[in-house]
Design a protein around this motif. Structure first.
Motif, PDB file in Angstrom:
ATOM      1  N   THR A 253      -6.004   6.082 -21.382  1.00  0.00           N
ATOM      2  CA  THR A 253      -5.279   7.045 -22.226  1.00  0.00           C
ATOM      3  C   THR A 253      -4.116   7.661 -21.459  1.00  0.00           C
ATOM      4  O   THR A 253      -3.062   7.921 -22.039  1.00  0.00           O
ATOM      5  N   LEU A 254      -4.301   7.874 -20.147  1.00  0.00           N
ATOM      6  CA  LEU A 254      -3.171   8.365 -19.345  1.00  0.00           C
ATOM      7  C   LEU A 254      -2.053   7.324 -19.314  1.00  0.00           C
ATOM      8  O   LEU A 254      -0.866   7.665 -19.346  1.00  0.00           O
ATOM      9  N   GLY A 255      -2.440   6.048 -19.265  1.00  0.00           N
ATOM     10  CA  GLY A 255      -1.440   4.986 -19.302  1.00  0.00           C
ATOM     11  C   GLY A 255      -0.658   4.999 -20.602  1.00  0.00           C
ATOM     12  O   GLY A 255       0.572   4.825 -20.606  1.00  0.00           O
ATOM     13  N   VAL A 256      -1.346   5.217 -21.728  1.00  0.00           N
ATOM     14  CA  VAL A 256      -0.643   5.307 -23.007  1.00  0.00           C
ATOM     15  C   VAL A 256       0.260   6.533 -23.014  1.00  0.00           C
ATOM     16  O   VAL A 256       1.414   6.465 -23.471  1.00  0.00           O
ATOM     17  N   LEU A 257      -0.223   7.652 -22.512  1.00  0.00           N
ATOM     18  CA  LEU A 257       0.605   8.854 -22.435  1.00  0.00           C
ATOM     19  C   LEU A 257       1.891   8.573 -21.656  1.00  0.00           C
ATOM     20  O   LEU A 257       2.974   9.006 -22.044  1.00  0.00           O
ATOM     21  N   ARG A 258       1.776   7.800 -20.583  1.00  0.00           N
ATOM     22  CA  ARG A 258       2.953   7.513 -19.756  1.00  0.00           C
ATOM     23  C   ARG A 258       3.964   6.608 -20.458  1.00  0.00           C
ATOM     24  O   ARG A 258       5.103   6.505 -20.004  1.00  0.00           O
ATOM     25  N   THR A 259       3.573   5.960 -21.571  1.00  0.00           N
ATOM     26  CA  THR A 259       4.548   5.153 -22.308  1.00  0.00           C
ATOM     27  C   THR A 259       5.485   6.029 -23.125  1.00  0.00           C
ATOM     28  O   THR A 259       6.511   5.549 -23.604  1.00  0.00           O
TER      29      THR A 259
ATOM     30  N   ALA B 102       1.031   9.386 -12.766  1.00  0.00           N
ATOM     31  CA  ALA B 102       0.823   8.172 -11.953  1.00  0.00           C
ATOM     32  C   ALA B 102      -0.118   8.475 -10.790  1.00  0.00           C
ATOM     33  O   ALA B 102      -1.031   7.689 -10.488  1.00  0.00           O
ATOM     34  N   ALA B 103       0.072   9.619 -10.146  1.00  0.00           N
ATOM     35  CA  ALA B 103      -0.802  10.011  -9.029  1.00  0.00           C
ATOM     36  C   ALA B 103      -2.224  10.265  -9.524  1.00  0.00           C
ATOM     37  O   ALA B 103      -3.198   9.891  -8.855  1.00  0.00           O
ATOM     38  N   LEU B 104      -2.349  10.872 -10.701  1.00  0.00           N
ATOM     39  CA  LEU B 104      -3.679  11.137 -11.259  1.00  0.00           C
ATOM     40  C   LEU B 104      -4.405   9.838 -11.584  1.00  0.00           C
ATOM     41  O   LEU B 104      -5.618   9.732 -11.369  1.00  0.00           O
ATOM     42  N   GLN B 105      -3.679   8.847 -12.080  1.00  0.00           N
ATOM     43  CA  GLN B 105      -4.311   7.559 -12.351  1.00  0.00           C
ATOM     44  C   GLN B 105      -4.870   6.957 -11.058  1.00  0.00           C
ATOM     45  O   GLN B 105      -5.951   6.371 -11.062  1.00  0.00           O
ATOM     46  N   GLN B 106      -4.152   7.113  -9.963  1.00  0.00           N
ATOM     47  CA  GLN B 106      -4.643   6.615  -8.676  1.00  0.00           C
ATOM     48  C   GLN B 106      -5.939   7.320  -8.281  1.00  0.00           C
ATOM     49  O   GLN B 106      -6.894   6.690  -7.827  1.00  0.00           O
ATOM     50  N   ARG B 107      -5.971   8.641  -8.445  1.00  0.00           N
ATOM     51  CA  ARG B 107      -7.180   9.389  -8.083  1.00  0.00           C
ATOM     52  C   ARG B 107      -8.362   8.989  -8.979  1.00  0.00           C
ATOM     53  O   ARG B 107      -9.499   8.938  -8.520  1.00  0.00           O
ATOM     54  N   LEU B 108      -8.096   8.717 -10.255  1.00  0.00           N
ATOM     55  CA  LEU B 108      -9.182   8.283 -11.130  1.00  0.00           C
ATOM     56  C   LEU B 108      -9.754   6.946 -10.667  1.00  0.00           C
ATOM     57  O   LEU B 108     -10.964   6.727 -10.728  1.00  0.00           O
ATOM     58  N   PHE B 109      -8.891   6.061 -10.179  1.00  0.00           N
ATOM     59  CA  PHE B 109      -9.404   4.805  -9.625  1.00  0.00           C
ATOM     60  C   PHE B 109     -10.235   5.074  -8.381  1.00  0.00           C
ATOM     61  O   PHE B 109     -11.243   4.402  -8.142  1.00  0.00           O
ATOM     62  N   ASP B 110      -9.835   6.068  -7.582  1.00  0.00           N
ATOM     63  CA  ASP B 110     -10.636   6.439  -6.410  1.00  0.00           C
ATOM     64  C   ASP B 110     -12.021   6.926  -6.837  1.00  0.00           C
ATOM     65  O   ASP B 110     -13.026   6.577  -6.209  1.00  0.00           O
ATOM     66  N   ILE B 111     -12.070   7.732  -7.892  1.00  0.00           N
ATOM     67  CA  ILE B 111     -13.365   8.202  -8.387  1.00  0.00           C
ATOM     68  C   ILE B 111     -14.187   7.011  -8.878  1.00  0.00           C
ATOM     69  O   ILE B 111     -15.397   6.926  -8.632  1.00  0.00           O
ATOM     70  N   GLY B 112     -13.537   6.071  -9.546  1.00  0.00           N
ATOM     71  CA  GLY B 112     -14.232   4.862  -9.967  1.00  0.00           C
ATOM     72  C   GLY B 112     -14.800   4.104  -8.777  1.00  0.00           C
ATOM     73  O   GLY B 112     -15.917   3.580  -8.839  1.00  0.00           O
TER      74      GLY B 112
END
Length: 185
Positions: A47-53, A65-75
């Motif tokens: 959903t963050l990716g869609v927001l970024r469109t 973009a930085a938040l998406q990276q942190r979410l992958f870290d949590i994953g």
């Protein structure tokens, strides 16, 4: 089929019977709370990716973009039980960004309904997905207190607050009035 071919394939067939592998090699049911949390986290990142469109100001796009990276870290933390990547610095950064953006806004005196500018509406949607991720992380923690990094749980909580602030700011920057709750009665 060679090992190299198998590694490069997207379709592995290993989950056809309802279980899946964690990064540590263990296998769990696809409805295990850890896997459900990973799925919810993936949805939030999507959903963050869609927001970024949407056409966003550069500061917000960079932040997302930085938040998406942190979410992958949590994953990654969830995929390898016991792994800790997110730390207090990450938490302070999210809080700091929320405070910085909130400083541009007038004080909130009423409840705000989700909506407004299309990007703000998506931001509100991302916020609600973040709250669902948070609930799932709490459920996982309740099953096993050591199952998640407590700082990651706090970060997702702060992220939903940050997304609320971002939604309000997107509306303000686009001169779109917020819709306030008009309670019945």
């Amino acid at each position: 089929m060679t090992d190299k071919t198998r590694i490069n394939r997207v379709i592995t067939r290993t989950g056809d019977k309802g279980d899946t592998g964690l990064a540590d090699g263990s296998r769990v049911s696809k409805n295990h709370p850890r896997i459900v949390a990973l799925g919810e986290l993936d949805e939030l990142n999507g959903t963050l990716g869609v927001l970024r469109t949407h056409r966003l100001d550069e500061d917000m796009d960079t932040l997302l973009a930085a938040l998406q990276q942190r979410l992958f870290d949590i994953g990654g933390e969830l995929a390898i039980p016991g792994r800790v990547v997110i730390d207090d610095h990450d938490l302070v950064e999210v809080e700091s960004q929320a405070d910085t953006l909130n400083a541009e806004l007038p004080p909130l005196k009423e409840f705000v309904l989700p909506g407004g500018h299309p990007a703000a509406a998506w931001c509100h949607h991302c916020r609600t997905v973040a709250r669902r991720v948070e609930r799932q992380l709490v459920a996982l923690r309740n099953d096993d207190v050591d199952a998640i990094n407590p700082v990651s749980l706090a970060l997702v909580n702060r992220l939903s607050d940050l997304l609320f602030v971002m939604a309000r700011l997107i509306n303000q920057r686009n001169e779109h009035p917020e819709t306030l709750w008009a309670p019945k009665g």
